[in-house]
Design a protein around this motif. Sequence first.
Motif, PDB file in Angstrom:
ATOM      1  N   PRO A   1       0.871  -1.237   0.113  1.00  0.00           N
ATOM      2  CA  PRO A   1      -0.051  -0.020  -0.051  1.00  0.00           C
ATOM      3  C   PRO A   1       0.801   1.259  -0.054  1.00  0.00           C
ATOM      4  CG  PRO A   1      -0.587  -1.725   1.903  1.00  0.00           C
ATOM      5  CD  PRO A   1       0.582  -2.152   1.373  1.00  0.00           C
ATOM      6  N   PRO A   2       0.523   2.382  -0.547  1.00  0.00           N
ATOM      7  CA  PRO A   2       1.126   3.555  -0.558  1.00  0.00           C
ATOM      8  C   PRO A   2       1.382   4.117   0.643  1.00  0.00           C
ATOM      9  CG  PRO A   2      -1.168   3.991  -1.241  1.00  0.00           C
ATOM     10  CD  PRO A   2      -0.816   2.644  -1.245  1.00  0.00           C
ATOM     11  N   ALA A   3       2.551   4.873   1.051  1.00  0.00           N
ATOM     12  CA  ALA A   3       2.874   5.441   2.398  1.00  0.00           C
ATOM     13  C   ALA A   3       1.849   6.368   2.586  1.00  0.00           C
ATOM     14  CB  ALA A   3       4.469   5.889   1.985  1.00  0.00           C
ATOM     15  N   GLY A   4       1.228   6.929   1.886  1.00  0.00           N
ATOM     16  CA  GLY A   4       0.209   8.043   2.438  1.00  0.00           C
ATOM     17  C   GLY A   4       0.676   9.548   2.631  1.00  0.00           C
ATOM     18  N   LYS A   5       1.802   9.662   2.282  1.00  0.00           N
ATOM     19  CA  LYS A   5       2.345  10.891   2.454  1.00  0.00           C
ATOM     20  C   LYS A   5       2.800  11.429   1.252  1.00  0.00           C
ATOM     21  CE  LYS A   5       3.840  10.372   7.193  1.00  0.00           C
ATOM     22  NZ  LYS A   5       5.128  10.513   8.469  1.00  0.00           N
ATOM     23  N   GLU A   6       3.330  12.810   1.040  1.00  0.00           N
ATOM     24  CA  GLU A   6       3.709  13.241  -0.395  1.00  0.00           C
ATOM     25  C   GLU A   6       5.131  13.459  -0.011  1.00  0.00           C
ATOM     26  OE1 GLU A   6       3.036  15.083  -4.076  1.00  0.00           O
ATOM     27  OE2 GLU A   6       1.525  13.889  -2.587  1.00  0.00           O
ATOM     28  N   PRO A   7       6.208  12.906  -1.208  1.00  0.00           N
ATOM     29  CA  PRO A   7       5.411  12.453  -2.419  1.00  0.00           C
ATOM     30  C   PRO A   7       5.180  10.726  -2.352  1.00  0.00           C
ATOM     31  CG  PRO A   7       8.015  12.429  -2.481  1.00  0.00           C
ATOM     32  CD  PRO A   7       7.681  13.169  -1.305  1.00  0.00           C
ATOM     33  N   ASP A   8       4.017  10.370  -2.496  1.00  0.00           N
ATOM     34  CA  ASP A   8       3.315   9.365  -2.492  1.00  0.00           C
ATOM     35  C   ASP A   8       4.245   8.166  -3.415  1.00  0.00           C
ATOM     36  OD1 ASP A   8       2.030   7.224  -1.199  1.00  0.00           O
ATOM     37  OD2 ASP A   8      -0.148   7.791  -2.246  1.00  0.00           O
ATOM     38  N   PHE A   9       4.310   7.158  -2.626  1.00  0.00           N
ATOM     39  CA  PHE A   9       5.310   6.131  -3.457  1.00  0.00           C
ATOM     40  C   PHE A   9       4.972   4.602  -2.856  1.00  0.00           C
ATOM     41  CE2 PHE A   9       8.358   7.352  -0.433  1.00  0.00           C
ATOM     42  CZ  PHE A   9       8.786   6.208  -0.073  1.00  0.00           C
ATOM     43  N   ASN A  10       5.321   3.416  -3.598  1.00  0.00           N
ATOM     44  CA  ASN A  10       4.888   2.159  -3.135  1.00  0.00           C
ATOM     45  C   ASN A  10       6.256   1.587  -3.104  1.00  0.00           C
ATOM     46  OD1 ASN A  10       2.225   3.278  -4.475  1.00  0.00           O
ATOM     47  ND2 ASN A  10       1.509   1.014  -3.579  1.00  0.00           N
ATOM     48  N   ARG A  11       6.256   0.578  -2.136  1.00  0.00           N
ATOM     49  CA  ARG A  11       7.427  -0.422  -2.163  1.00  0.00           C
ATOM     50  C   ARG A  11       6.962  -1.668  -2.807  1.00  0.00           C
ATOM     51  NH1 ARG A  11      12.346   0.381  -1.475  1.00  0.00           N
ATOM     52  NH2 ARG A  11      12.869  -1.199   0.117  1.00  0.00           N
ATOM     53  N   VAL A  12       7.571  -2.070  -3.865  1.00  0.00           N
ATOM     54  CA  VAL A  12       7.295  -3.183  -4.828  1.00  0.00           C
ATOM     55  C   VAL A  12       8.334  -4.332  -4.488  1.00  0.00           C
ATOM     56  CG1 VAL A  12       7.037  -3.712  -7.278  1.00  0.00           C
ATOM     57  CG2 VAL A  12       6.253  -1.554  -6.383  1.00  0.00           C
ATOM     58  N   LYS A  13       7.578  -5.406  -4.294  1.00  0.00           N
ATOM     59  CA  LYS A  13       8.465  -6.642  -4.193  1.00  0.00           C
ATOM     60  C   LYS A  13       8.685  -7.310  -5.546  1.00  0.00           C
ATOM     61  CE  LYS A  13       8.254 -11.033  -1.552  1.00  0.00           C
ATOM     62  NZ  LYS A  13       7.390 -11.848  -0.626  1.00  0.00           N
ATOM     63  N   MET A  14       9.763  -7.443  -5.927  1.00  0.00           N
ATOM     64  CA  MET A  14      10.167  -8.095  -6.979  1.00  0.00           C
ATOM     65  C   MET A  14      11.216  -9.279  -7.011  1.00  0.00           C
ATOM     66  SD  MET A  14      10.951  -4.336  -8.992  1.00  0.00           S
ATOM     67  CE  MET A  14      11.202  -5.100 -10.696  1.00  0.00           C
ATOM     68  N   ARG A  15      11.245  -9.970  -7.776  1.00  0.00           N
ATOM     69  CA  ARG A  15      12.143 -11.153  -8.065  1.00  0.00           C
ATOM     70  C   ARG A  15      13.107 -10.856  -9.296  1.00  0.00           C
ATOM     71  NH1 ARG A  15       9.259 -15.285  -8.103  1.00  0.00           N
ATOM     72  NH2 ARG A  15       9.971 -16.071  -6.206  1.00  0.00           N
ATOM     73  N   VAL A  16      14.551 -10.631  -9.079  1.00  0.00           N
ATOM     74  CA  VAL A  16      15.243 -10.219 -10.020  1.00  0.00           C
ATOM     75  C   VAL A  16      16.242 -11.325 -10.338  1.00  0.00           C
ATOM     76  CG1 VAL A  16      17.387  -8.606 -10.664  1.00  0.00           C
ATOM     77  CG2 VAL A  16      15.255  -7.940  -9.065  1.00  0.00           C
ATOM     78  N   SER A  17      16.401 -11.744 -11.722  1.00  0.00           N
ATOM     79  CA  SER A  17      17.281 -13.065 -12.030  1.00  0.00           C
ATOM     80  C   SER A  17      18.126 -12.568 -13.170  1.00  0.00           C
ATOM     81  CB  SER A  17      16.340 -13.887 -12.340  1.00  0.00           C
ATOM     82  OG  SER A  17      15.429 -14.450 -11.595  1.00  0.00           O
ATOM     83  N   TYR A  18      19.482 -13.016 -13.127  1.00  0.00           N
ATOM     84  CA  TYR A  18      20.166 -12.742 -14.136  1.00  0.00           C
ATOM     85  C   TYR A  18      21.028 -13.950 -14.368  1.00  0.00           C
ATOM     86  CZ  TYR A  18      19.758  -7.938 -13.382  1.00  0.00           C
ATOM     87  OH  TYR A  18      19.351  -6.579 -13.108  1.00  0.00           O
ATOM     88  N   ARG A  19      21.145 -14.381 -15.844  1.00  0.00           N
ATOM     89  CA  ARG A  19      21.812 -15.806 -16.258  1.00  0.00           C
ATOM     90  C   ARG A  19      23.148 -15.269 -17.087  1.00  0.00           C
ATOM     91  NH1 ARG A  19      21.154 -20.957 -16.453  1.00  0.00           N
ATOM     92  NH2 ARG A  19      18.698 -20.735 -15.607  1.00  0.00           N
ATOM     93  N   PHE A  20      24.242 -15.585 -16.910  1.00  0.00           N
ATOM     94  CA  PHE A  20      25.315 -15.843 -17.712  1.00  0.00           C
ATOM     95  C   PHE A  20      25.809 -17.271 -18.231  1.00  0.00           C
ATOM     96  CE2 PHE A  20      25.221 -12.140 -15.167  1.00  0.00           C
ATOM     97  CZ  PHE A  20      25.209 -11.131 -16.047  1.00  0.00           C
ATOM     98  N   ASP A  21      26.690 -17.272 -18.976  1.00  0.00           N
ATOM     99  CA  ASP A  21      27.220 -18.758 -19.408  1.00  0.00           C
ATOM    100  C   ASP A  21      27.841 -19.363 -18.231  1.00  0.00           C
ATOM    101  OD1 ASP A  21      26.358 -18.237 -22.121  1.00  0.00           O
ATOM    102  OD2 ASP A  21      28.349 -17.526 -22.632  1.00  0.00           O
ATOM    103  N   ASP A  22      28.464 -18.720 -17.158  1.00  0.00           N
ATOM    104  CA  ASP A  22      29.107 -19.195 -16.225  1.00  0.00           C
ATOM    105  C   ASP A  22      28.593 -19.033 -14.859  1.00  0.00           C
ATOM    106  OD1 ASP A  22      30.048 -16.794 -16.356  1.00  0.00           O
ATOM    107  OD2 ASP A  22      32.007 -16.809 -16.089  1.00  0.00           O
ATOM    108  N   HIS A  23      27.569 -18.281 -14.744  1.00  0.00           N
ATOM    109  CA  HIS A  23      27.228 -17.653 -13.631  1.00  0.00           C
ATOM    110  C   HIS A  23      25.645 -17.313 -13.586  1.00  0.00           C
ATOM    111  CE1 HIS A  23      28.164 -13.940 -10.662  1.00  0.00           C
ATOM    112  NE2 HIS A  23      26.981 -14.499 -10.377  1.00  0.00           N
ATOM    113  N   SER A  24      25.130 -17.509 -12.506  1.00  0.00           N
ATOM    114  CA  SER A  24      23.430 -17.243 -12.543  1.00  0.00           C
ATOM    115  C   SER A  24      23.095 -16.973 -11.271  1.00  0.00           C
ATOM    116  CB  SER A  24      22.812 -18.273 -13.111  1.00  0.00           C
ATOM    117  OG  SER A  24      23.084 -18.581 -14.442  1.00  0.00           O
ATOM    118  N   PHE A  25      22.269 -16.090 -10.823  1.00  0.00           N
ATOM    119  CA  PHE A  25      21.737 -15.900  -9.444  1.00  0.00           C
ATOM    120  C   PHE A  25      20.457 -15.245  -9.376  1.00  0.00           C
ATOM    121  CE2 PHE A  25      24.105 -12.208 -10.492  1.00  0.00           C
ATOM    122  CZ  PHE A  25      23.385 -10.870  -9.893  1.00  0.00           C
TER     123      PHE A  25
END
Length: 246
Positions: A175-199
């Motif tokens: 939910p938004p923080a409710g104060k100006e400037p309003d913004f949201n914290r967004v939960k994300m999954r971040v993935s990166y893959r290389f030939d020799d290395h992934s996380f």
Amino acid sequence: MPTPMPGMAEAVMTLDLYSGAMDWERVYRTFHDPARVAVEIDRALCGGNGPVIFAGFQETASHLADAYPVTFIDYSPAITAHARQQYPDLEAVLTGDVTRLVGTLAHPHVVIACRLSAYWDSQTDLERLADSLRTAPRDTVLIDFFDLDQIEPGQRFLFDAADGRGEWEVLELAPPAGKEPDFNRVKMRVSYRFDDHSFSYVGARSFFRQQAIWRWSESNFPDYTLALGPPLLDRDPGFSLRLTRK
């Protein structure tokens, strides 16, 4: 629950991921062109004179140092140690919170780029930044933000390159923080893959609305001309803010 790319170990996003274990320069260089980002920043600075405070990709800072004296700031001691070793063209390298350190420097140009604003998780961060920026006359301030209006739960962003693949997945919007400037914290999954290395990791990022940032800028910087523009990084769900002294 969605799963990360096959074969990847998944972590929760912590400061440890920036302790030197991950080769973030490789990630950024694979999916974004540091030299092109520097060109975009130079264009935003309108060829101005004087030193630049820069927080963002180290390699971009080095390219920018071809045209400006650059003070590079990052909160990670591992990243700043690497910058000192690899990029001697930087005028200075400081370790700490950019929203605080800006207030100790009188540089006319301030660039906070490459999604650093995504780690500001309260209005206090923005209030501290505004106070720091006002400690000295600034000719130009450039900041990029993630755009809340460009995302929704379940959305995926793909980053493909010749030698790697990245994927972001939006898991949840708080939910938004409710104060100006309003913004949201967004939960994300971040993935990166290389030939020799992934996380892969799960973390939270702050996403802002453009009009909220506009109103915050009008309130805090009445002596500046405001402009909103495209993100500095290709394919990012974001926007940039430029403040130019009138």
